[in-house]
Design a protein around this motif. Structure first.
Motif, PDB file in Angstrom:
ATOM      1  N   ASP A  78      -3.100  -1.774   6.020  1.00  0.00           N
ATOM      2  CA  ASP A  78      -3.489  -3.153   6.279  1.00  0.00           C
ATOM      3  C   ASP A  78      -2.291  -4.098   6.216  1.00  0.00           C
ATOM      4  O   ASP A  78      -2.095  -4.918   7.124  1.00  0.00           O
ATOM      5  N   LYS A  79      -1.497  -3.974   5.188  1.00  0.00           N
ATOM      6  CA  LYS A  79      -0.367  -4.894   5.018  1.00  0.00           C
ATOM      7  C   LYS A  79       0.723  -4.644   6.063  1.00  0.00           C
ATOM      8  O   LYS A  79       1.336  -5.584   6.586  1.00  0.00           O
ATOM      9  N   LEU A  80       0.985  -3.376   6.371  1.00  0.00           N
ATOM     10  CA  LEU A  80       1.997  -3.087   7.385  1.00  0.00           C
ATOM     11  C   LEU A  80       1.505  -3.520   8.766  1.00  0.00           C
ATOM     12  O   LEU A  80       2.287  -4.040   9.580  1.00  0.00           O
ATOM     13  N   GLY A  81       0.229  -3.321   9.045  1.00  0.00           N
ATOM     14  CA  GLY A  81      -0.320  -3.779  10.317  1.00  0.00           C
ATOM     15  C   GLY A  81      -0.179  -5.279  10.475  1.00  0.00           C
ATOM     16  O   GLY A  81       0.143  -5.785  11.556  1.00  0.00           O
ATOM     17  N   TYR A  82      -0.400  -6.010   9.390  1.00  0.00           N
ATOM     18  CA  TYR A  82      -0.233  -7.467   9.409  1.00  0.00           C
ATOM     19  C   TYR A  82       1.214  -7.844   9.723  1.00  0.00           C
ATOM     20  O   TYR A  82       1.472  -8.703  10.585  1.00  0.00           O
ATOM     21  N   VAL A  83       2.165  -7.211   9.048  1.00  0.00           N
ATOM     22  CA  VAL A  83       3.582  -7.537   9.262  1.00  0.00           C
ATOM     23  C   VAL A  83       4.016  -7.184  10.676  1.00  0.00           C
ATOM     24  O   VAL A  83       4.717  -7.963  11.342  1.00  0.00           O
ATOM     25  N   LEU A  84       3.614  -6.032  11.176  1.00  0.00           N
ATOM     26  CA  LEU A  84       4.011  -5.637  12.529  1.00  0.00           C
ATOM     27  C   LEU A  84       3.446  -6.600  13.570  1.00  0.00           C
ATOM     28  O   LEU A  84       4.083  -6.863  14.595  1.00  0.00           O
ATOM     29  N   ALA A  85       2.264  -7.132  13.310  1.00  0.00           N
ATOM     30  CA  ALA A  85       1.680  -8.113  14.231  1.00  0.00           C
ATOM     31  C   ALA A  85       2.521  -9.379  14.268  1.00  0.00           C
ATOM     32  O   ALA A  85       2.699  -9.992  15.333  1.00  0.00           O
ATOM     33  N   ALA A 102       4.256  -0.958   1.441  1.00  0.00           N
ATOM     34  CA  ALA A 102       4.227   0.042   2.511  1.00  0.00           C
ATOM     35  C   ALA A 102       5.480   0.905   2.439  1.00  0.00           C
ATOM     36  O   ALA A 102       6.415   0.753   3.217  1.00  0.00           O
ATOM     37  N   SER A 103       5.497   1.792   1.483  1.00  0.00           N
ATOM     38  CA  SER A 103       6.615   2.706   1.259  1.00  0.00           C
ATOM     39  C   SER A 103       6.144   3.737   0.244  1.00  0.00           C
ATOM     40  O   SER A 103       5.058   3.605  -0.341  1.00  0.00           O
ATOM     41  N   ALA A 104       6.953   4.759   0.012  1.00  0.00           N
ATOM     42  CA  ALA A 104       6.585   5.749  -1.005  1.00  0.00           C
ATOM     43  C   ALA A 104       6.428   5.078  -2.366  1.00  0.00           C
ATOM     44  O   ALA A 104       5.474   5.334  -3.107  1.00  0.00           O
ATOM     45  N   ARG A 105       7.356   4.193  -2.686  1.00  0.00           N
ATOM     46  CA  ARG A 105       7.300   3.488  -3.969  1.00  0.00           C
ATOM     47  C   ARG A 105       6.051   2.601  -4.045  1.00  0.00           C
ATOM     48  O   ARG A 105       5.382   2.524  -5.085  1.00  0.00           O
ATOM     49  N   GLY A 106       5.754   1.931  -2.942  1.00  0.00           N
ATOM     50  CA  GLY A 106       4.590   1.059  -2.912  1.00  0.00           C
ATOM     51  C   GLY A 106       3.285   1.816  -3.049  1.00  0.00           C
ATOM     52  O   GLY A 106       2.359   1.383  -3.760  1.00  0.00           O
ATOM     53  N   ILE A 107       3.186   2.947  -2.373  1.00  0.00           N
ATOM     54  CA  ILE A 107       1.975   3.755  -2.442  1.00  0.00           C
ATOM     55  C   ILE A 107       1.737   4.264  -3.862  1.00  0.00           C
ATOM     56  O   ILE A 107       0.618   4.235  -4.379  1.00  0.00           O
TER      57      ILE A 107
END
Length: 333
Positions: free
Chosen positions: A243-250, A186-191
């Protein structure tokens, strides 16, 4: 008694240094920016401090009218030590030089993401809330946490380092020395990495691929443009990020339960491609008590760090004496 002084906020980033004067009501009365340079010796530090002083005095403000100086830096701050891998500076020398230029005893030092979070909670998208988590999404992923109007730095200065929460055990290698950190997805590098992986996966309809290709490992703009043209690789990259960022924020919400989660950084320009999916993913993974937490984009943009740094200086003003004494005879200015 009403505070009539102005406070100087300095947001020292990897590419640019932003300066601004802020009053007690949060109004930014002047701003400027400079390219980031290495500050490793007395000459460069004094030149930087002189440049900062020229900006303030050029605004018609005398040193005596300055209530304090807030200095935001991109790294971990703990017990007078500073870990800033993306910026080269002798921080004690920098801070002393700036304080000396204004006849102050010291500067108030804060992590840059925490400064941005403080600015947003005070004058931005979180101004109605008591606590906020600001997630900054750029080439990497970081966060700042503010509770009851005050920065939460943590016992080791690492509060808010959510970019290094493991989301894929054994996943992509991270610069922190571990693997599978959310920052790698979840970042520019990741995308960009997901986009490239999808290009050769054989799972997507290649007839729908566009001509947009990232020029480098952080060229998320190319992926953004490809997504708007319907490129399935780009759509998959943003969907995975959401999806992954939503999981981490939860998971983070289970620990700190902020009133609001704010998104900042360069990738908020592409929020139309992932924000609704991110909210949906968060609701899917979140504890029932936290499921309605508002997630929205920050509003102060590039001014958040400057305003937050100045606000931090206001809060820390009574404790200036805790900073290193700028009259130290060994300093040798």
């Amino acid at each position: 008694m009403e505070d009539s002084k102005l406070y100087l906020g300095i947001d020292y980033g990897g590419n640019a240094v932003k300066l601004g004067l802020v009053d007690a009501f949060g109004q930014l009365s002047g701003r400027t920016s400079r390219p980031t340079v290495d500050l490793l010796d007395k000459a460069s530090c004094r030149a930087f401090a002189a440049d900062v002083a020229d900006f303030v005095h050029g605004m018609g403000i005398y040193s005596s009218e300055l209530g304090g100086i807030g200095f935001a830096i991109p790294g971990i701050i703990k017990d007078g030590s500073y870990t800033t891998p993306n910026v080269k500076a002798d921080w004690p020398l920098v801070f002393d030089s700036v304080a000396h230029a204004f006849g102050k005893q010291g500067v108030a030092i804060v992590n840059d993401a925490n400064a941005a979070a403080l600015g947003e909670l005070w004058m931005g998208a979180g101004s109605h809330a008591n606590s906020a988590l600001l997630v900054t999404i750029g080439s990497g992923l970081g966060a700042g946490l503010v509770v009851d109007g005050h920065v939460v730095a943590g016992g080791n200065g690492a509060a808010g380092e959510i970019g290094h929460i493991t989301v894929v055990p054994g996943g992509r290698p991270c610069k922190c020395g571990r693997s599978g950190c959310i920052e790698r997805y979840a970042s520019a590098r990741g995308i960009v990495q997901t986009f490239r992986e999808m290009s050769s996966s054989g799972k997507l309809d290649e007839t729908l691929f566009t001509d947009f290709e990232p020029a480098n490992d952080t060229d998320a703009l190319a992926v953004f443009r490809a997504a708007h043209k319907g490129d399935p690789r780009a759509k998959e990259a943003f969907a995975e990020m959401a999806d992954k960022l939503g999981y981490v924020l939860a998971q983070v919400a289970c620990v700190i339960d902020p009133d609001i989660i704010l998104l900042g950084g360069g990738l908020t320009a592409a929020a139309d491609l992932y924000l609704n999916d991110l909210r949906a993913a968060y609701r899917t993974y979140a504890l029932a008590a936290c499921v309605e937490t508002d997630i929205r984009c920050a509003t102060l943009l590039g001014d958040a760090g400057v305003i937050g740094a100045a606000r931090f200086a206001m809060q820390e003003a009574p404790r200036d004496s805790a900073q290193r004494d700028w009259l130290d005879p060994d300093f040798g200015l």
